[in-house]
Scaffold this active site. Structure first.
Site, PDB file in Angstrom:
ATOM      1  N   SER A  37       0.824  -1.296   0.146  1.00 37.64           N
ATOM      2  CA  SER A  37      -0.060   0.115   0.176  1.00 37.64           C
ATOM      3  C   SER A  37       0.860   1.227   0.024  1.00 37.64           C
ATOM      4  CB  SER A  37      -0.800  -0.103   1.179  1.00 37.64           C
ATOM      5  OG  SER A  37      -1.172   1.341   1.751  1.00 37.64           O
ATOM      6  N   VAL A  45      13.808   3.273   6.658  1.00 33.86           N
ATOM      7  CA  VAL A  45      15.107   3.227   7.213  1.00 33.86           C
ATOM      8  C   VAL A  45      15.532   1.921   7.154  1.00 33.86           C
ATOM      9  CG1 VAL A  45      15.318   5.055   9.169  1.00 33.86           C
ATOM     10  CG2 VAL A  45      14.116   2.700   9.398  1.00 33.86           C
ATOM     11  N   ALA A  48      22.041   0.120   5.966  1.00 34.69           N
ATOM     12  CA  ALA A  48      23.376  -0.408   6.387  1.00 34.69           C
ATOM     13  C   ALA A  48      23.301  -1.950   6.457  1.00 34.69           C
ATOM     14  CB  ALA A  48      24.177  -0.069   7.688  1.00 34.69           C
ATOM     15  N   LYS A  76      30.905  -0.554   2.375  1.00 35.71           N
ATOM     16  CA  LYS A  76      30.873  -0.565   3.833  1.00 35.71           C
ATOM     17  C   LYS A  76      31.926  -1.745   4.306  1.00 35.71           C
ATOM     18  CE  LYS A  76      28.128  -1.882   8.022  1.00 35.71           C
ATOM     19  NZ  LYS A  76      27.088  -2.108   8.578  1.00 35.71           N
ATOM     20  N   LEU A 325      10.399  -7.069   9.925  1.00 29.95           N
ATOM     21  CA  LEU A 325       9.985  -6.740  11.141  1.00 29.95           C
ATOM     22  C   LEU A 325       8.873  -7.227  11.822  1.00 29.95           C
ATOM     23  CD1 LEU A 325      10.553  -2.755  10.295  1.00 29.95           C
ATOM     24  CD2 LEU A 325      12.153  -4.202  11.612  1.00 29.95           C
ATOM     25  N   ILE A 338      18.170  -6.530   7.620  1.00 31.66           N
ATOM     26  CA  ILE A 338      17.804  -7.108   6.357  1.00 31.66           C
ATOM     27  C   ILE A 338      18.442  -8.376   6.150  1.00 31.66           C
ATOM     28  CG2 ILE A 338      18.274  -6.433   3.922  1.00 31.66           C
ATOM     29  CD1 ILE A 338      18.216  -3.732   4.659  1.00 31.66           C
TER      30      ILE A 338
HETATM   31  C1  FAD Z   1      15.487   2.934  13.731  1.00 35.85           C
HETATM   32  C2  FAD Z   1      15.822   1.761  12.750  1.00 35.85           C
HETATM   33  C3  FAD Z   1      16.943   1.654  11.996  1.00 35.85           C
HETATM   34  C4  FAD Z   1      17.211   0.547  11.235  1.00 35.85           C
HETATM   35  N1  FAD Z   1      18.371   0.582  10.552  1.00 35.85           N
HETATM   36  C5  FAD Z   1      18.637  -0.861   9.735  1.00 35.85           C
HETATM   37  C6  FAD Z   1      19.874  -0.888   9.267  1.00 35.85           C
HETATM   38  O1  FAD Z   1      20.813  -0.210   9.377  1.00 35.85           O
HETATM   39  N2  FAD Z   1      20.163  -2.325   8.781  1.00 35.85           N
HETATM   40  C7  FAD Z   1      19.118  -3.252   8.627  1.00 35.85           C
HETATM   41  O2  FAD Z   1      19.735  -4.260   7.993  1.00 35.85           O
HETATM   42  N3  FAD Z   1      17.987  -2.744   9.141  1.00 35.85           N
HETATM   43  C8  FAD Z   1      17.640  -1.678   9.675  1.00 35.85           C
HETATM   44  N4  FAD Z   1      16.437  -1.573  10.219  1.00 35.85           N
HETATM   45  C9  FAD Z   1      15.379  -2.679   9.887  1.00 35.85           C
HETATM   46  C10 FAD Z   1      14.865  -2.475   8.442  1.00 35.85           C
HETATM   47  O3  FAD Z   1      14.400  -0.860   8.393  1.00 35.85           O
HETATM   48  C11 FAD Z   1      13.718  -3.263   7.978  1.00 35.85           C
HETATM   49  O4  FAD Z   1      14.238  -4.644   8.379  1.00 35.85           O
HETATM   50  C12 FAD Z   1      13.330  -3.346   6.309  1.00 35.85           C
HETATM   51  O5  FAD Z   1      13.354  -2.268   6.294  1.00 35.85           O
HETATM   52  C13 FAD Z   1      12.346  -4.159   6.274  1.00 35.85           C
HETATM   53  O6  FAD Z   1      11.019  -3.633   6.896  1.00 35.85           O
HETATM   54  P1  FAD Z   1       9.901  -4.510   6.483  1.00 35.85           P
HETATM   55  O7  FAD Z   1       9.747  -4.818   4.882  1.00 35.85           O
HETATM   56  O8  FAD Z   1       9.967  -5.678   7.239  1.00 35.85           O
HETATM   57  O9  FAD Z   1       8.700  -3.633   6.866  1.00 35.85           O
HETATM   58  P2  FAD Z   1       8.162  -2.057   6.144  1.00 35.85           P
HETATM   59  O10 FAD Z   1       9.072  -1.517   5.454  1.00 35.85           O
HETATM   60  O11 FAD Z   1       7.378  -1.491   7.226  1.00 35.85           O
HETATM   61  O12 FAD Z   1       7.278  -2.497   5.272  1.00 35.85           O
HETATM   62  C14 FAD Z   1       5.813  -3.056   5.574  1.00 35.85           C
HETATM   63  C15 FAD Z   1       4.882  -3.081   4.214  1.00 35.85           C
HETATM   64  O13 FAD Z   1       3.842  -3.655   4.687  1.00 35.85           O
HETATM   65  C16 FAD Z   1       2.712  -2.831   3.954  1.00 35.85           C
HETATM   66  N5  FAD Z   1       1.353  -3.047   4.657  1.00 35.85           N
HETATM   67  C17 FAD Z   1       1.287  -3.085   5.956  1.00 35.85           C
HETATM   68  N6  FAD Z   1       0.081  -2.901   6.486  1.00 35.85           N
HETATM   69  C18 FAD Z   1      -0.531  -3.316   5.206  1.00 35.85           C
HETATM   70  C19 FAD Z   1      -1.994  -3.491   4.925  1.00 35.85           C
HETATM   71  N7  FAD Z   1      -2.878  -3.667   5.661  1.00 35.85           N
HETATM   72  N8  FAD Z   1      -2.571  -3.582   3.674  1.00 35.85           N
HETATM   73  C20 FAD Z   1      -1.610  -3.533   2.734  1.00 35.85           C
HETATM   74  N9  FAD Z   1      -0.212  -3.324   2.818  1.00 35.85           N
HETATM   75  C21 FAD Z   1       0.149  -3.111   4.210  1.00 35.85           C
HETATM   76  C22 FAD Z   1       3.154  -1.498   3.803  1.00 35.85           C
HETATM   77  O14 FAD Z   1       2.662  -0.734   2.898  1.00 35.85           O
HETATM   78  C23 FAD Z   1       4.830  -1.754   3.608  1.00 35.85           C
HETATM   79  O15 FAD Z   1       4.767  -2.157   2.082  1.00 35.85           O
HETATM   80  C24 FAD Z   1      16.033  -0.561  11.188  1.00 35.85           C
HETATM   81  C25 FAD Z   1      14.904  -0.313  11.719  1.00 35.85           C
HETATM   82  C26 FAD Z   1      14.630   0.932  12.401  1.00 35.85           C
HETATM   83  C27 FAD Z   1      13.309   0.919  13.170  1.00 35.85           C
END
Ligand code: FAD
Length: 493
Positions: A37, A45, A48, A76, A325, A338
């Site tokens: 979405s 974020v 790295a 890096k 996450l 990641i």
């Molecule tokens: C402060 C901070 C620093 C970080 N730094 C690092 C780093 O340096 N190195 C590293 O490896 N990791 C880091 N991370 C972790 C990293 O950001 C995540 O592991 C990575 O971005 C993957 O996130 P994700 O895809 O799990 O979640 P998100 O990026 O949150 O993606 C969630 C997805 O789900 C979708 N979604 C959610 N609910 C719905 C719904 N109801 N209907 C349709 N779609 C929906 C959203 O639209 C989005 O596309 C950090 C995290 C934080 C909080």
């Protein structure tokens, strides 16, 4: 055999990483659909990384040169830790090998012996990656190539993976789903219903919805094991700044009184953030500290994040696997998130090679997941706990907190004997543990007696030769900026 329907809920880095891998490598097994979405967006974020991601990219058929150019990436070589064990301290966790080991013991034993005899320099001078990082240099080719990972622009990276996945036949559905429909007989997820009314059915679901964990928690109520006692930071604030001179080939992690600050240099800008514990500082003060410690002008509004460190008790529940996450979060100090998403995808591909699964595969998946999370957690806890800082309530808490016995044992053994008892397939190997332990001022009191078979003169010459070799190698390398410029023009390949 008919293809199974795999639904990836969420299009952040973890969702698109899964889609890119499964779309390319498991296209005979799964018909992959990804829901994302734009309205909800991504966390934005996570910039790295650590070296194994490069191998994963190769598996996906991603060209490194194309990637680094497209995502404004930089190289890096490790992480510089400032002010962690004591204010004024500075050490590196580099991605390289330090020194040379022998059949009986690792390099740190030689170093400890030489240090006690006044024959050795700093531990880091025997690592090419570390010395290149300190000198702002980079080299990736031929026999003297360094071991490295990337700094990447999170948004560009997710989009890059997205293009890769779409090219390999992954279907994308745009919009928000609110309802998750459960089959009453099995308890499995049958489908999700989009706000548009469309129903997306699946045999297997990956929950990549980020911290909201819409499937694994929202629909399946899978519990979460908090790590907050060991990893008490629970908040972060992040801001992007202008490029501040030539990019450093490493991440910086700068400890403050109530947490730590990251600096991640990209080609076009710098990612900055401050991770903190809300029990010890207000959001306003954390933000003020971050803004006062930027090296260049902010180009975005600061963004705040709250999180709970921990992991799912089961990452795979019913027909749903949480990845990214949604599965858990340690914290970013060693850039492992990641990587853990990548590792989850590889585990799925190993345990479910033909798309069907039974209880044993689920059980094994969860066993490996819990073990991996707990091990990486221990390595991260080490950074906080092994401190001598007593100048703030936060660092006193970290120094005095009870830590997992498995970690306490490892620290004791290292301190008393210099040994590092690793288990099979640990993510962080001897070189990582020793650099962080020594950097955090835990230096072995003794060393393996086999080192004494080497006369002092020989030991001195052995170390000196290594130090010279490293420094000669590094002196011939171009600067990181020169390397990016040439590499991106593909002149060196
Ligand atoms: C402060 C901070 C620093 C970080 N730094 C690092 C780093 O340096 N190195 C590293 O490896 N990791 C880091 N991370 C972790 C990293 O950001 C995540 O592991 C990575 O971005 C993957 O996130 P994700 O895809 O799990 O979640 P998100 O990026 O949150 O993606 C969630 C997805 O789900 C979708 N979604 C959610 N609910 C719905 C719904 N109801 N209907 C349709 N779609 C929906 C959203 O639209 C989005 O596309 C950090 C995290 C934080 C909080």
């Amino acid at each position: 055999m008919a293809k199974k329907k795999l639904v990836i809920a969420g299009g952040g880095t973890s969702g698109w990483l899964a889609a890119a891998a499964l779309g390319k490598l498991f296209d005979r097994v799964f018909e992959v659909t990804l829901i994302e979405s734009e309205e909800i967006g991504r966390i934005g974020v996570g910039e790295a990384t650590i070296p194994p991601l490069r191998t994963f990219h190769r598996l996906l058929g991603i060209d490194e040169l194309d990637l680094i150019t497209s995502i404004q990436g930089t190289y890096k070589l490790g992480i510089e830790f400032i002010n962690w064990a004591r204010k004024g301290d500075n050490y590196f966790h580099s991605f390289g090998v330090t020194g040379k080991d022998c059949w009986a013991c690792d390099f740190q034993h030689f170093w400890v012996a030489a240090k006690q005899k006044g024959l050795a320099d700093q531990f880091g001078v025997y690592s090419p990656e570390l010395m290149a990082a300190r000198a702002g240099k980079m080299w990736a080719y031929k026999e003297h190539g360094l071991n490295f990972a990337y700094h990447l622009d999170a948004g560009l990276y997710a989009n890059y993976l997205k293009q890769h996945a779409l090219k390999h036949g992954v279907k994308r559905v745009e919009g928000i789903f609110d309802n998750v429909n459960i089959d009453p007989a099995s308890g499995n997820i049958r489908s999700v219903t989009m706000r548009s009314g469309e129903e997306v059915e699946g045999d297997l679901f990956l929950d990549c919805t980020g911290f909201s964990a819409r499937l694994i928690e929202g629909a399946l109520n899978t519990s979460y094991l908090p790590y907050g006692h060991y990893l008490p930071c629970d908040s972060a604030v992040a801001v992007q700044t202008e490029k501040a001179g030539p990019p450093r080939p490493y991440t910086q992690a700068i400890a403050h009184d109530f947490g730590w600050q990251w600096r991640i240099p990209l080609q076009h800008r710098v990612g900055n953030g401050l991770v903190y514990c809300s029990r010890y500082v207000s959001h306003e003060q954390a933000l003020e500290t971050l803004m006062a410690n930027l090296e260049s002008k902010a180009i975005t509004e600061p963004r705040a994040f709250c999180y709970k460190t921990g992991r799912r008790t089961k990452a795979w529940s019913k027909n749903c696997i949480a990845v990214g996450l949604a599965a858990g979060f340690l914290e970013p100090v060693e850039s492992t998130s990641i990587h853990l998403a990548m590792s989850a995808i590889l585990r799925l591909m190993k345990l479910v090679p033909n798309g069907t699964f039974d209880g044993a595969a689920v059980e094994e998946y969860n066993r490996q997941y819990c073990e991996e999370m707990d091990r990486v957690r221990n390595f991260i806890v080490l950074h906080y706990h092994a401190t001598e800082r007593d100048d703030s309530a936060f660092w006193r808490y970290c120094r005095d907190m009870e830590i997992p016995e498995s970690l306490a044992h490892r620290i004791r053994l290292f301190r008393e004997t210099g040994a590092m008892p690793l288990q099979e397939k640990e993510l962080f190997q001897v070189d990582s543990w020793t650099q962080v332990l020594i950097g955090q001022r835990i230096v072995p009191q003794t060393y393996h007696p086999i080192v004494d078979q080497m006369p002092d003169e020989e030991l001195k010459a052995f170390l000196q030769a290594m130090e010279n070799e490293v420094s000669q190698k590094v002196s011939r390398m171009p600067s990181h900026q020169e390397f990016i410029d040439h590499y991106c023009k593909a002149e060196m390949i």
